[in-house]
Structures are given as structure tokens and as C-alpha cells.
Design an enzyme around this catalytic site. Structure first.
Site, short mmCIF file in Angstrom:
data_model
loop_
_atom_site.label_atom_id
_atom_site.label_comp_id
_atom_site.label_asym_id
_atom_site.label_seq_id
_atom_site.Cartn_x
_atom_site.Cartn_y
_atom_site.Cartn_z
N LYS A 286 0.84 -1.20 0.00
CA LYS A 286 0.00 0.00 0.00
C LYS A 286 0.88 1.25 0.00
O LYS A 286 2.00 1.21 0.47
CB LYS A 286 -0.88 0.02 1.26
CG LYS A 286 -2.01 -0.98 1.26
CD LYS A 286 -2.81 -0.87 2.54
CE LYS A 286 -3.96 -1.89 2.55
NZ LYS A 286 -4.98 -1.63 1.54
N GLU A 358 -6.39 -9.45 0.49
CA GLU A 358 -6.08 -10.60 1.35
C GLU A 358 -7.25 -11.00 2.24
O GLU A 358 -7.33 -12.15 2.67
CB GLU A 358 -4.85 -10.28 2.22
CG GLU A 358 -5.14 -9.52 3.53
CD GLU A 358 -5.74 -8.14 3.33
OE1 GLU A 358 -5.58 -7.59 2.22
OE2 GLU A 358 -6.39 -7.63 4.26
N ARG A 360 -10.42 -11.47 1.65
CA ARG A 360 -11.22 -12.54 1.06
C ARG A 360 -10.49 -13.88 1.09
O ARG A 360 -11.09 -14.94 1.12
CB ARG A 360 -11.64 -12.14 -0.37
CG ARG A 360 -10.49 -11.92 -1.31
CD ARG A 360 -10.86 -11.11 -2.54
NE ARG A 360 -10.92 -9.66 -2.28
CZ ARG A 360 -11.25 -8.75 -3.19
NH1 ARG A 360 -11.58 -9.12 -4.41
NH2 ARG A 360 -11.27 -7.47 -2.89
N1 BES Z 1 -8.22 -3.83 4.31
C1 BES Z 1 -8.35 -3.40 2.97
C2 BES Z 1 -9.65 -2.65 2.72
C3 BES Z 1 -9.71 -1.24 3.21
C4 BES Z 1 -9.14 -0.22 2.51
C5 BES Z 1 -10.43 -0.94 4.35
C6 BES Z 1 -9.23 1.08 2.95
C7 BES Z 1 -10.53 0.34 4.78
C8 BES Z 1 -9.94 1.37 4.09
C9 BES Z 1 -8.33 -4.59 2.03
O1 BES Z 1 -7.56 -5.66 2.43
C10 BES Z 1 -7.78 -4.11 0.74
O2 BES Z 1 -6.63 -3.75 0.71
N2 BES Z 1 -8.60 -4.11 -0.29
C11 BES Z 1 -8.19 -3.62 -1.56
C12 BES Z 1 -8.71 -4.59 -2.59
C13 BES Z 1 -8.17 -4.34 -3.97
C14 BES Z 1 -6.71 -4.69 -4.01
C15 BES Z 1 -8.94 -5.20 -4.95
C16 BES Z 1 -8.81 -2.23 -1.76
O3 BES Z 1 -9.94 -2.01 -1.31
O4 BES Z 1 -8.12 -1.38 -2.30
ZN ZN Z 2 -7.26 -5.82 4.45
MN MN Z 3 -5.53 -5.42 1.80
#
Ligand code: BES
Ligand code: ZN
Ligand code: MN
Length: 503
Positions: A286, A358, A360
Site C-alpha cells: 500500500k 487478502e 477474502r
Molecule cells: N483492508 C483493505 C480494505 C480497506 C481499505 C479498508 C481502505 C478500509 C480502508 C483490504 O484488504 C484491501 O486492501 N482491499 C483492496 C482490494 C483491492 C486490491 C482489490 C482495496 O480495497 O483497495
Molecule cells: Zn485488508
Molecule cells: Mn488489503
């Protein structure tokens, strides 16, 4: 803090000791219309028109959120009156009531007041009963007093003066209100637990910390607790969950908690909570800004813990299983790489195109594991997608289910608990976005409808039972100045289980 409920029929002259009973403060509401009614009218009479004079002088105009203390009041048992502005009388609803109650608690908590007689609970709130008003007032008070100081070097000692609160309610509401007060306290305890876990940093709240918390919770509340480690996850062939933890030095923990409030043969409700104690994104790292907030990526797990605590405290007559797949998502030379293909416990192979998707991957194996409980229903709770935050913002959790009855129950519970959720689609058309050239399914479906394709991914592992998914990425914590965990959706889940137990 001690809460009690007493019936009082102000308008019928049977004030049940409310006029003469000793307290440090009686709390009264004043609408913008400035016509006094109920408790305010009776107290006005007993104090020889004091409140009328204050209102006439313009010192309390009934504006929402305003408060005014009247000290050294004579003619009644309480030594002070707290006037609270209620706003418009027309359409006085849940939000206006909440605003007034919060203003009252804030005013009181800033003083030495120990004993309060609280009459706002008797105001007619649109579409809500007296018992709801009591519960909402208790929850608002507990939210106002919640503090997270565990990680401060020298936490400032907080002295709480407020000890005892007596809520006045209509006689007809008394019985329900007493139960609601218990519910409010149990729910607040569950929410506090969820908030504490969410607020703890990732270096303290590790998967092992969550497992230890589960064991403690189990001892305290008589839950059967089982923790599976890496060896057992391998034996169960949870290749998907194991792929997420691969880059981390912290061992994964697969936590199973069972609450038995009904016969052993009664099918349980299973709650599954995403327990990523820190989500760096893994190799699909990230961006740095705001990455600290990914310590909250275990708020699904925290809400399962909090809900189980509330359910156990209330002694609900049903069976509940809590499942928490807990691990970290970290980059390292042993971490899973984009393009890797893993085999889930269900046997389906997954092409991991993005290691940041991750949640899912841990949930799918937990959902397969849930089959062994022959559940009446499974609800998973996860901070799953940023896309859900884009879709719904921070007010509503996303609800996904193909089961209209189950979705309806959850939406009803959300409304009742003032912990709102919005139903999102889960139609088959979206499944196409998850096609993989090499495996049975890909772990991402592109940007369009990102929260929907995430739910679609999960749905492939839930054919054995009625299932719903809550995406709480926008609702589980607040960013900015008031950064912190909210305790949601413990109210929604607890209400859902209260309703199920009453069926
Ligand atoms: N934990 C995150 C989701 C998230 C993002 C929660 C921002 C709260 C605030 C999750 O694991 C994630 O990183 N999801 C990605 C999925 C994408 C790579 C398809 C996302 O939402 O960007
Ligand atoms: Zn996450
Ligand atoms: Mn994630």
C-alpha cells in the site's frame, strides 16, 4: 455506573417520588416551541414557575444541543436542574433525541454531579418506544465516557463523579425499559471491547494477542474456545489463508469460540470476522500515507468478540459460533507474490493477482470451515474493500446477501440498533470479473464494483448455508482528529441475535 428505571406519570400527578427524591440533578427537555410538557411542566409548577421564567428571559431557547444548569433550585428533591434544548418538537426523532442526550451527558460529565434523574427518556421519539430511548441514552453515555489510554506512558487518571442514574419512563414501558437498560449495558461492554481491540496498535494486537483475548473471554463467559495454529491449518488444507500469513514473522491463529445458550442440537448462527492485525498490502504494498490505519483491519474480528461478549452477558437463548482467521499481511522474501496460485480448503484454486486483496483469502477458508457447524446462518464481517467506502461513505455498512429473508432480518436489526446498513447487489453478472486464465477464480475483479466483486468472491464458498456479508471498511473506525475504532457493527449483530433468540 448504576442505572435504574422508574415509572412516572407526570401528567397524572403520580410522580412516584420524582418530585421529592434526592438527587444532584434532574434533566429536563425544552423544545424550541417553548411549551413545557411532561416532566418539565411538573417541575416548573413545583419550583413556582422557575423554568417558565428562564425560558421567557431567553436563557434557554430550546435550540438543539444547548444546555443550561439551574443551581440551588428549591421546591424539588433535586438540587439542580439541567435544561436541555431539544430543537423542533415537530418530527422529534432519533437523531434529535441522540443530539440532546449527548449534550446532556457532556454537560453533566464536566461537573461533580454523582446522582442524576434523567427524564429525556420519557420524551416521545418518532417511531421509537420508551425502552429504545433508555437504551440509546445508556449507549450515548458509555460512548461519551469511553477512553483509550492503555498506550499512554502516564495515563492521566480520570475521575468519574457520575455514579447513579435513574431514568423515568411511562408506566407502560417500565418492564421493557428494564430489559433495555440491561441490553444497553451489555452492548456497551461489547462495543468497548471491540473498540479497545481496534485501537491497539499492530505490534501489540497481534494474531497471538487476539487468540489470548479469545481464551480470556472464553474463561470469563464460559465459551468453548479453540485455537488452531499453522500445523492444523496445513492439515485442513487452508492454502488460501496460509498464503496471506506467509510473509509475516507472526504466527497465524485461527480462533473458534462457541457460545451455547440453546440445546446442543440447535443449529448455531456463525459469525466470521476478518482478523488481519496489520494489512501492509503484502508485495502489492500500500502507499505510505495513512497506512497506520490498517491496524484496524481486524475490526471484523473485534466485532465478533464484542458481540459474543454481549450475547453471553445477556444469556441469549441461542447458539453462536465466532470464527476469526487472524494473521498479518506483510511483504518479505517468503511472501506470496502476484500471480501465485493457491488451493483453498474448498478445493477451488485461486490466482492471487493482488496480495492486497487478502481479506477474502482468509475469509474463504473460514467460510468453508464454518460448514462443519451446520449453521442456521453465517454472517461474515470484514473491513474488506476501500470500494465500499467510496460507495457508501462512513454511515452505512455494506450488506450483501442472496437470501432475502436473512438480508431483511439484518436490515431490520440495523435500523433498530441505529447501526445502519445498506443492501448492495450480488448478482451473477459480476462474477465474470473474477475469471482467471489459469485458476478457478482470481482474487480481484478490477475497480468497477470493487466491493461487489469482493462479496462475489466470498459467495463462491458459501453454498452450504444461508449467508450474508457485511463490509464495514467505512464504519468500523473514524479517521482524522477523532481517529479511533467505533465499535460498529456490534449493535447491529447483537440486535440480530436478540431478534433470532426471540423467534
Ligand atoms: N483492508 C483493505 C480494505 C480497506 C481499505 C479498508 C481502505 C478500509 C480502508 C483490504 O484488504 C484491501 O486492501 N482491499 C483492496 C482490494 C483491492 C486490491 C482489490 C482495496 O480495497 O483497495
Ligand atoms: Zn485488508
Ligand atoms: Mn488489503
Amino acid at each position: 455506573m448504576d442505572f435504574s428505571i422508574k415509572a412516572c406519570e407526570w401528567t397524572k400527578g403520580t410522580t412516584n417520588g420524582f418530585l421529592t427524591g434526592k438527587s444532584d440533578c434532574i434533566v429536563l427537555g425544552v423544545f424550541e416551541s417553548q411549551t413545557l410538557n411532561g416532566a418539565a411542566l411538573e417541575i416548573d409548577t413545583a419550583t413556582k414557575g422557575l423554568i417558565t421564567r428562564i425560558v421567557k428571559a431567553g436563557d434557554m431557547q430550546g435550540k438543539s444541543g444547548t444546555t443550561l444548569f439551574l443551581p440551588e433550585v428549591s421546591g424539588i428533591g433535586a438540587s439542580r436542574v439541567l435544561l436541555v434544548g431539544l430543537g423542533k418538537q415537530d418530527g422529534f426523532g432519533q437523531k434529535a433525541y441522540g443530539d440532546a442526550v449527548r449534550a446532556a451527558w457532556r454537560a453533566i460529565l464536566g461537573t461533580k454531579i454523582a446522582q442524576v434523574t434523567f427524564t429525556l427518556s420519557q420524551l416521545p421519539v418518532q417511531e421509537r418506544g420508551g425502552e429504545w430511548a433508555v437504551k440509546a441514552a445508556i449507549l450515548a453515555l458509555r460512548a461519551e465516557t469511553y477512553q483509550f489510554t492503555q498506550m499512554k506512558g502516564k495515563p492521566e487518571p480520570v475521575k468519574r463523579n457520575l455514579k447513579r442514574i435513574v431514568f423515568s419512563v411511562d408506566a407502560a414501558d417500565e418492564k421493557l425499559a428494564k430489559a433495555a437498560a440491561k441490553e444497553g449495558a451489555a452492548l456497551a461492554n461489547g462495543m468497548d471491547l471491540a473498540r479497545d481491540l481496534g485501537n491497539l496498535p499492530g505490534n501489540v494486537c497481534t494474531p497471538t494477542y487476539l487468540a489470548d483475548t479469545a481464551k480470556k473471554l472464553g474463561k470469563e463467559w464460559n465459551l468453548k474456545t479453540e485455537i488452531l495454529g499453522v500445523k492444523q491449518l496445513e492439515a485442513l488444507k487452508m492454502g488460501s489463508m496460509l498464503s496471506v500469513t506467509r510473509g509475516s514473522a507472526q504466527p497465524p491463529q485461527f480462533i473458534v469460540m462457541q457460545y451455547q445458550g440453546a440445546g446442543a442440537k440447535t443449529a448455531p448462527i456463525v459469525l466470521v470476522g476478518k482478523g488481519i492485525t496489520f494489512d501492509s498490502g503484502g508485495i502489492s504494498l500500500k502507499p505510505g500515507e495513512g497506512m497506520d490505519e490498517m491496524k484496524y483491519d481486524m475490526c471484523g474480528a473485534a466485532s465478533v468478540f464484542g458481540t459474543l461478549r454481549a450475547v453471553a452477558e445477556l444469556g441469549l437463548k441461542l447458539n453462536v459460533v465466532g470464527i476469526v482467521p487472524a494473521c498479518e499481511n506483510m511483504p518479505s522474501s517468503t511472501a506470496t507474490k502476484p500471480g501465485d496460485i493457491v488451493t483453498s480448503m474448498s478445493g477451488q484454486t485461486i490466482e492471487i493477482l493482488n496480495t492486497d486483496a487478502e481479506g477474502r483469502l482468509v475469509l474463504c477458508d473460514a467460510l468453508t470451515y464454518a460448514e462443519r457447524f451446520k449453521p442456521a446462518a453465517v454472517v461474515d464481517v470484514a473491513t474488506l474493500t476501500g470500494a465500499c467506502v467510496i460507495a457508501l461513505g462512513h454511515h452505512m455498512s455494506g450488506l450483501f446477501s442472496k437470501d432475502d429473508a436473512l438480508a431483511g432480518e439484518l436490515l431490520d436489526a440495523a435500523r433498530e440498533a441505529a447501526d445502519p446498513a445498506w443492501r448492495m447487489p450480488l448478482d451473477e453478472e459480476y462474477q465474470e470479473q473474477l475469471k482467471s486464465n489459469f485458476a478457478d477464480v482470481a482474487n480481484i475483479g478490477g475497480r468497477p464494483g470493487g466491493s461487489v466483486t469482493a462479496a462475489c468472491f466470498l459467495s463462491r464458498f458459501t453454498s452450504a448455508y444461508p449467508w450474508a456479508h457485511l463490509d464495514i471498511a467505512g464504519t468500523a473506525w473514524k479517521s482524522g482528529a477523532a481517529k479511533g475504532s467505533t465499535g460498529r457493527p456490534v449493535p447491529l449483530l447483537t440486535q440480530f441475535l436478540i431478534d433470532r433468540a426471540a423467534q
